[in-house]
Design an enzyme around this catalytic site. Structure first.
Site, PDB file in Angstrom:
ATOM      1  N   GLY A 186       0.830  -1.345   0.004  1.00  0.00           N
ATOM      2  CA  GLY A 186      -0.065  -0.018   0.096  1.00  0.00           C
ATOM      3  C   GLY A 186       0.857   1.346   0.068  1.00  0.00           C
ATOM      4  O   GLY A 186       0.329   2.306   0.465  1.00  0.00           O
ATOM      5  N   ARG A 217     -13.665 -18.064 -10.102  1.00  0.00           N
ATOM      6  CA  ARG A 217     -13.354 -16.752 -10.548  1.00  0.00           C
ATOM      7  C   ARG A 217     -14.365 -15.778 -11.065  1.00  0.00           C
ATOM      8  O   ARG A 217     -14.212 -14.662 -10.599  1.00  0.00           O
ATOM      9  CB  ARG A 217     -12.062 -16.972 -11.496  1.00  0.00           C
ATOM     10  CG  ARG A 217     -11.376 -15.697 -12.204  1.00  0.00           C
ATOM     11  CD  ARG A 217     -11.030 -14.823 -11.072  1.00  0.00           C
ATOM     12  NE  ARG A 217      -9.688 -15.389 -10.295  1.00  0.00           N
ATOM     13  CZ  ARG A 217      -8.767 -14.712  -9.823  1.00  0.00           C
ATOM     14  NH1 ARG A 217      -8.960 -13.236  -9.677  1.00  0.00           N
ATOM     15  NH2 ARG A 217      -7.799 -15.191  -9.425  1.00  0.00           N
ATOM     16  N   ASN A 268      -3.963   2.681 -13.640  1.00  0.00           N
ATOM     17  CA  ASN A 268      -2.914   1.588 -12.844  1.00  0.00           C
ATOM     18  C   ASN A 268      -1.557   2.373 -12.961  1.00  0.00           C
ATOM     19  O   ASN A 268      -1.419   3.185 -13.731  1.00  0.00           O
ATOM     20  CB  ASN A 268      -2.939   0.342 -13.806  1.00  0.00           C
ATOM     21  CG  ASN A 268      -2.123  -0.773 -13.247  1.00  0.00           C
ATOM     22  OD1 ASN A 268      -2.183  -1.123 -12.110  1.00  0.00           O
ATOM     23  ND2 ASN A 268      -1.188  -1.200 -13.955  1.00  0.00           N
ATOM     24  N   HIS A 274       2.372   1.105 -13.089  1.00  0.00           N
ATOM     25  CA  HIS A 274       3.092  -0.180 -13.639  1.00  0.00           C
ATOM     26  C   HIS A 274       4.514   0.517 -13.483  1.00  0.00           C
ATOM     27  O   HIS A 274       4.996   1.292 -13.842  1.00  0.00           O
ATOM     28  CB  HIS A 274       2.936  -0.580 -14.933  1.00  0.00           C
ATOM     29  CG  HIS A 274       3.756  -1.640 -15.337  1.00  0.00           C
ATOM     30  ND1 HIS A 274       3.535  -2.897 -15.012  1.00  0.00           N
ATOM     31  CD2 HIS A 274       5.077  -1.858 -16.152  1.00  0.00           C
ATOM     32  CE1 HIS A 274       4.084  -3.879 -15.438  1.00  0.00           C
ATOM     33  NE2 HIS A 274       5.047  -3.256 -16.269  1.00  0.00           N
ATOM     34  N   ASP A 298      -1.781  -4.068 -19.210  1.00  0.00           N
ATOM     35  CA  ASP A 298      -0.702  -2.843 -19.281  1.00  0.00           C
ATOM     36  C   ASP A 298      -0.630  -2.140 -20.590  1.00  0.00           C
ATOM     37  O   ASP A 298       0.263  -1.845 -21.204  1.00  0.00           O
ATOM     38  CB  ASP A 298       0.551  -3.233 -18.837  1.00  0.00           C
ATOM     39  CG  ASP A 298       0.754  -3.912 -17.795  1.00  0.00           C
ATOM     40  OD1 ASP A 298       1.497  -4.899 -17.468  1.00  0.00           O
ATOM     41  OD2 ASP A 298      -0.061  -3.688 -16.591  1.00  0.00           O
ATOM     42  N   ALA A 342       9.637   7.360  -8.849  1.00  0.00           N
ATOM     43  CA  ALA A 342       8.614   7.465 -10.201  1.00  0.00           C
ATOM     44  C   ALA A 342       7.123   7.387  -9.664  1.00  0.00           C
ATOM     45  O   ALA A 342       6.401   8.101  -9.698  1.00  0.00           O
ATOM     46  CB  ALA A 342       9.428   6.576 -10.830  1.00  0.00           C
TER      47      ALA A 342
HETATM   48  C1  GRF Z   1       5.021  -1.952  -6.308  1.00  0.00           C
HETATM   49  O1  GRF Z   1       6.391  -2.532  -7.132  1.00  0.00           O
HETATM   50  C2  GRF Z   1       4.441  -1.391  -7.415  1.00  0.00           C
HETATM   51  O2  GRF Z   1       4.939  -0.725  -8.706  1.00  0.00           O
HETATM   52  C3  GRF Z   1       3.341  -2.572  -8.016  1.00  0.00           C
HETATM   53  O3  GRF Z   1       3.103  -3.202  -6.875  1.00  0.00           O
HETATM   54  C4  GRF Z   1       4.096  -3.065  -6.069  1.00  0.00           C
HETATM   55  C5  GRF Z   1       3.864  -2.759  -4.489  1.00  0.00           C
HETATM   56  O4  GRF Z   1       3.132  -1.601  -4.506  1.00  0.00           O
HETATM   57  N1  GRF Z   1       2.264  -1.825  -8.799  1.00  0.00           N
HETATM   58  P1  GRF Z   1       2.373  -1.044  -3.009  1.00  0.00           P
HETATM   59  O5  GRF Z   1       3.518  -0.701  -2.130  1.00  0.00           O
HETATM   60  O6  GRF Z   1       1.391  -2.050  -2.645  1.00  0.00           O
HETATM   61  O7  GRF Z   1       1.560   0.279  -3.584  1.00  0.00           O
END
Ligand code: GRF
Length: 207
Positions: free
Chosen positions: A12, A66, A108, A110, A151, A180
């Site tokens: 998070g 699912r 999103n 990435h 993506d 970033a």
């Molecule tokens: C990070 O590497 C982020 O780039 C990817 O999930 C990982 C953990 O993100 N999308 P977070 O700390 O849970 O925000």
């Protein structure tokens, strides 16, 4: 005021960056109305609780299929009536019905410069392992709209990060997050909340 739902899976830290930048005014006209995690007991849920944000867990483990999980996820998101859904470290493939329901309203983050090191199988630490294996000198992060692909949606913002000679996947992941992800995801949200994002085909213009 834009109501945002943030979907998370783990640490998070991207959620925290959004919370902090709403609190300090770098993101205006926006409010996180709900956090949804696909995992129990993750730090992202603690971060939501500390910020007084309603949080729910929708875990695939609680559903027989699912399809039932996908339906429950979409239903839970819709209950918050968000104007924007943010995938912040959310390691779930977004079903087509979800994308259609929130067309051009899902952002999103990435951890690479799309179209490099993205698509099926490229998530979390795996991205940075592939970056180091290939020996590229520059990587970074991308904030993009989510479409039916993985993506592949229109790119909103990108930020480059240099790879250091002594980087490990962990040190590189941390620097990409710090330099970033935690910058461009909140900025993309602020642009969206203030109607500065304009999508034409696969292109996004800001202004
Ligand atoms: C990070 O590497 C982020 O780039 C990817 O999930 C990982 C953990 O993100 N999308 P977070 O700390 O849970 O925000």
């Amino acid at each position: 005021m834009l109501n945002i739902v943030v979907c998370v899976s783990g640490g998070g830290t991207n959620l925290q960056a959004i919370i902090d930048k709403i609190n300090n005014g770098e993101i205006s006209n926006a409010k996180i109305v709900g956090v949804i995690s696909n995992n129990y007991g993750v730090k992202a849920l603690e971060r939501a609780a500390s910020a007084g944000i309603d949080a729910k867990v929708v875990s695939p483990k609680d559903f027989a299929s699912r399809e039932e999980f996908n339906d429950a996820l979409l239903k839970t998101v819709k209950e918050y009536e968000p104007g924007l859904v943010v995938l912040a470290g959310f390691l779930v493939n977004i079903p087509e019905a979800f994308v259609k329901e929130f067309k051009e309203k899902i952002i999103n983050i990435h951890p690479s410069l799309i179209p490099s090191f993205c698509g099926v199988g490229y998530y979390g630490l795996k991205v940075h392992e592939a970056v180091l294996k290939r020996g590229v000198k520059v990587t970074g992060a991308t904030a993009h709209f989510v479409d039916e692909g993985t993506d592949t949606g229109p790119i909103i913002l990108q930020k480059a990060v240099y790879v250091e000679p002594d980087d490990t996947p962990k040190t590189l992941q941390q620097r990409v997050m710090e330099q970033a992800e935690w910058e461009i995801l909140p900025l993309a949200i602020d642009h969206f909340a203030n109607n500065r994002l304009h999508v034409t085909g696969s292109k996004v213009t800001i202004g």
